[in-house]
Design an enzyme around this catalytic site. Structure first.
Site, PDB file in Angstrom:
ATOM      1  N   LYS A 143       0.820  -1.212   0.000  1.00 37.64           N
ATOM      2  CA  LYS A 143       0.000   0.000   0.000  1.00 37.64           C
ATOM      3  C   LYS A 143       0.859   1.269   0.000  1.00 37.64           C
ATOM      4  O   LYS A 143       0.604   2.200  -0.761  1.00 37.64           O
ATOM      5  CB  LYS A 143      -0.887  -0.026   1.248  1.00 37.64           C
ATOM      6  CG  LYS A 143      -2.109   0.781   1.150  1.00 37.64           C
ATOM      7  CD  LYS A 143      -3.128   0.302   2.173  1.00 37.64           C
ATOM      8  CE  LYS A 143      -2.535   0.029   3.547  1.00 37.64           C
ATOM      9  NZ  LYS A 143      -2.734   1.072   4.518  1.00 37.64           N
ATOM     10  N   ARG A 182     -11.291   3.063   8.728  1.00 42.47           N
ATOM     11  CA  ARG A 182     -10.951   1.709   9.123  1.00 42.47           C
ATOM     12  C   ARG A 182     -12.162   0.935   9.607  1.00 42.47           C
ATOM     13  O   ARG A 182     -12.079  -0.271   9.852  1.00 42.47           O
ATOM     14  CB  ARG A 182      -9.944   1.781  10.270  1.00 42.47           C
ATOM     15  CG  ARG A 182      -8.668   1.070   9.925  1.00 42.47           C
ATOM     16  CD  ARG A 182      -7.657   1.265  10.992  1.00 42.47           C
ATOM     17  NE  ARG A 182      -6.469   1.841  10.392  1.00 42.47           N
ATOM     18  CZ  ARG A 182      -5.273   1.731  10.894  1.00 42.47           C
ATOM     19  NH1 ARG A 182      -5.081   1.088  12.017  1.00 42.47           N
ATOM     20  NH2 ARG A 182      -4.240   2.261  10.292  1.00 42.47           N
ATOM     21  N   ARG A 207      11.290  -9.248   5.744  1.00 41.32           N
ATOM     22  CA  ARG A 207      11.899  -7.914   5.862  1.00 41.32           C
ATOM     23  C   ARG A 207      13.047  -7.941   6.859  1.00 41.32           C
ATOM     24  O   ARG A 207      12.961  -8.583   7.914  1.00 41.32           O
ATOM     25  CB  ARG A 207      10.877  -6.917   6.406  1.00 41.32           C
ATOM     26  CG  ARG A 207       9.820  -6.506   5.444  1.00 41.32           C
ATOM     27  CD  ARG A 207       8.990  -5.457   6.166  1.00 41.32           C
ATOM     28  NE  ARG A 207       7.758  -5.187   5.500  1.00 41.32           N
ATOM     29  CZ  ARG A 207       6.717  -4.587   6.072  1.00 41.32           C
ATOM     30  NH1 ARG A 207       6.760  -4.228   7.341  1.00 41.32           N
ATOM     31  NH2 ARG A 207       5.632  -4.355   5.393  1.00 41.32           N
ATOM     32  N   ARG A 213      12.427  -6.702  12.661  1.00 38.69           N
ATOM     33  CA  ARG A 213      11.642  -5.986  13.677  1.00 38.69           C
ATOM     34  C   ARG A 213      10.717  -6.980  14.373  1.00 38.69           C
ATOM     35  O   ARG A 213      10.181  -7.885  13.731  1.00 38.69           O
ATOM     36  CB  ARG A 213      10.783  -4.902  13.022  1.00 38.69           C
ATOM     37  CG  ARG A 213      11.583  -3.815  12.399  1.00 38.69           C
ATOM     38  CD  ARG A 213      10.762  -2.520  12.292  1.00 38.69           C
ATOM     39  NE  ARG A 213      11.622  -1.448  11.847  1.00 38.69           N
ATOM     40  CZ  ARG A 213      11.653  -0.966  10.599  1.00 38.69           C
ATOM     41  NH1 ARG A 213      10.842  -1.442   9.687  1.00 38.69           N
ATOM     42  NH2 ARG A 213      12.487  -0.015  10.289  1.00 38.69           N
ATOM     43  N   ARG A 215      -1.636  -9.399  13.726  1.00 38.83           N
ATOM     44  CA  ARG A 215      -2.000  -8.072  13.212  1.00 38.83           C
ATOM     45  C   ARG A 215      -3.019  -8.203  12.093  1.00 38.83           C
ATOM     46  O   ARG A 215      -3.983  -7.439  12.016  1.00 38.83           O
ATOM     47  CB  ARG A 215      -0.755  -7.351  12.661  1.00 38.83           C
ATOM     48  CG  ARG A 215       0.048  -6.619  13.715  1.00 38.83           C
ATOM     49  CD  ARG A 215       1.448  -6.325  13.202  1.00 38.83           C
ATOM     50  NE  ARG A 215       1.526  -5.167  12.343  1.00 38.83           N
ATOM     51  CZ  ARG A 215       2.600  -4.899  11.582  1.00 38.83           C
ATOM     52  NH1 ARG A 215       3.641  -5.714  11.567  1.00 38.83           N
ATOM     53  NH2 ARG A 215       2.626  -3.822  10.843  1.00 38.83           N
TER      54      ARG A 215
HETATM   55  P1  AMP Z   1      -0.982   2.526  11.785  1.00 38.73           P
HETATM   56  O1  AMP Z   1       0.436   2.968  11.593  1.00 38.73           O
HETATM   57  O2  AMP Z   1      -1.811   2.758  10.564  1.00 38.73           O
HETATM   58  O3  AMP Z   1      -1.102   1.133  12.313  1.00 38.73           O
HETATM   59  O4  AMP Z   1      -1.635   3.494  12.909  1.00 38.73           O
HETATM   60  C1  AMP Z   1      -1.035   3.677  14.186  1.00 38.73           C
HETATM   61  C2  AMP Z   1      -2.072   4.107  15.209  1.00 38.73           C
HETATM   62  O5  AMP Z   1      -2.729   5.307  14.788  1.00 38.73           O
HETATM   63  C3  AMP Z   1      -3.204   3.111  15.426  1.00 38.73           C
HETATM   64  O6  AMP Z   1      -2.872   2.115  16.355  1.00 38.73           O
HETATM   65  C4  AMP Z   1      -4.322   4.009  15.939  1.00 38.73           C
HETATM   66  O7  AMP Z   1      -4.147   4.327  17.319  1.00 38.73           O
HETATM   67  C5  AMP Z   1      -4.118   5.278  15.140  1.00 38.73           C
HETATM   68  N1  AMP Z   1      -4.925   5.226  13.897  1.00 38.73           N
HETATM   69  C6  AMP Z   1      -4.484   5.053  12.636  1.00 38.73           C
HETATM   70  N2  AMP Z   1      -5.503   5.071  11.741  1.00 38.73           N
HETATM   71  C7  AMP Z   1      -6.628   5.262  12.466  1.00 38.73           C
HETATM   72  C8  AMP Z   1      -8.012   5.367  12.156  1.00 38.73           C
HETATM   73  N3  AMP Z   1      -8.476   5.272  10.884  1.00 38.73           N
HETATM   74  N4  AMP Z   1      -8.877   5.555  13.157  1.00 38.73           N
HETATM   75  C9  AMP Z   1      -8.470   5.667  14.417  1.00 38.73           C
HETATM   76  N5  AMP Z   1      -7.178   5.557  14.805  1.00 38.73           N
HETATM   77  C10 AMP Z   1      -6.264   5.366  13.851  1.00 38.73           C
END
Ligand code: AMP
Length: 231
Positions: A28, A103, A142, A175, A186
């Site tokens: 992505k 999301r 990775r 990682r 995940r």
């Molecule tokens: P990510 O790097 O996309 O996994 O996002 C890291 C953190 O940001 C997540 O664990 C959430 O706490 C917050 N986050 C990211 N996208 C969203 C979303 N669409 N809605 C709410 N929280 C988000």
């Protein structure tokens, strides 16, 4: 009449708002960068925006901190407010590629309602699809250099000497997040809400399903072709 260059659901403001959907490891981020370059659209990735806000110590960062530290979703009001703020910036004048948001179906509905208030709508949802076991293999392969940060992939982009960084010879590391069991966990957490969001947009007929197992450029071309065709 639909403008054939824009697809069936361009906003009345003429801005293009695209959504990129895909699991961890689906490519992505790579596609977002290519599309942003090709189309002149801003790439807005929720996780990156929140992390930046944390680093800046902004009010948004403070509001989001506790949720992020627990790995919980930040409340919709805060998240949508953040995107609307970003979309109002001059850099988003031509539009944006949203990534990591919405999301959940609740977020999708709230986003649609907020965009509609401004005469805008999501033009296209691009879903990059890769089978789970391939995702696990991609992410589990990775490696990263702990000294200079250069990323590698044991199969797709290996170092010259196995396990050693090309730049400084340091021993490459994996990682914690990229270990197969962590990746599976995940994915399991991501998949259901993601499928629900896709189904919501599928009902509106705006989802382009793309086979993410193809080479990177082929995926980009298929997406661009679909957008041009207003498919
Ligand atoms: P990510 O790097 O996309 O996994 O996002 C890291 C953190 O940001 C997540 O664990 C959430 O706490 C917050 N986050 C990211 N996208 C969203 C979303 N669409 N809605 C709410 N929280 C988000």
């Amino acid at each position: 009449m639909t403008d054939p260059g824009r697809g069936p659901a361009a906003s009345s403001t003429g801005r293009r708002i695209l959504l990129l959907v895909g699991s961890v490891g689906a490519g992505k981020g790579t596609q977002a960068a290519a599309l942003s370059r090709e189309l002149g659209l801003m790439h807005l990735a929720s996780g990156n925006l929140f992390r930046q806000a944390l680093r800046d110590g902004s009010q948004l960062g403070e509001q989001a901190r506790a949720y992020m530290e627990r790995g919980d979703l930040v409340p919709d009001e805060i998240t949508i407010g953040m995107f609307m703020h970003e979309l109002s910036q001059p850099a988003a004048a031509r539009g944006a590629i949203l990534d990591g948001f919405p999301r959940t179906v609740a977020q999708a509905k709230a986003l649609d309602a907020t965009l509609a208030e401004r005469g805008e709508q999501i033009e296209r949802v691009i879903s990059i699809e890769v089978p789970v076991e391939e995702l696990v293999a991609r992410v589990a392969g990775r490696r990263v250099c702990p000294v200079c940060g250069t990323p590698y992939h044991v199969a797709g982009d290996p170092p010259r000497v196995p396990g050693r960084c090309d730049n400084d010879g340091a021993e490459l590391q994996q990682r914690d997040d990229d270990r197969p069991e962590v990746v599976r966990a995940r994915l399991a957490k991501q998949v259901m809400p993601m499928l629900e969001v896709l189904e919501y947009y599928d009902q509106k007929g705006i989802v382009q399903h793309v086979d993410g197992r193809q080479p990177i450029e082929a995926v980009t071309n298929e997406i661009l072709e679909g957008l041009r065709a207003g498919w």
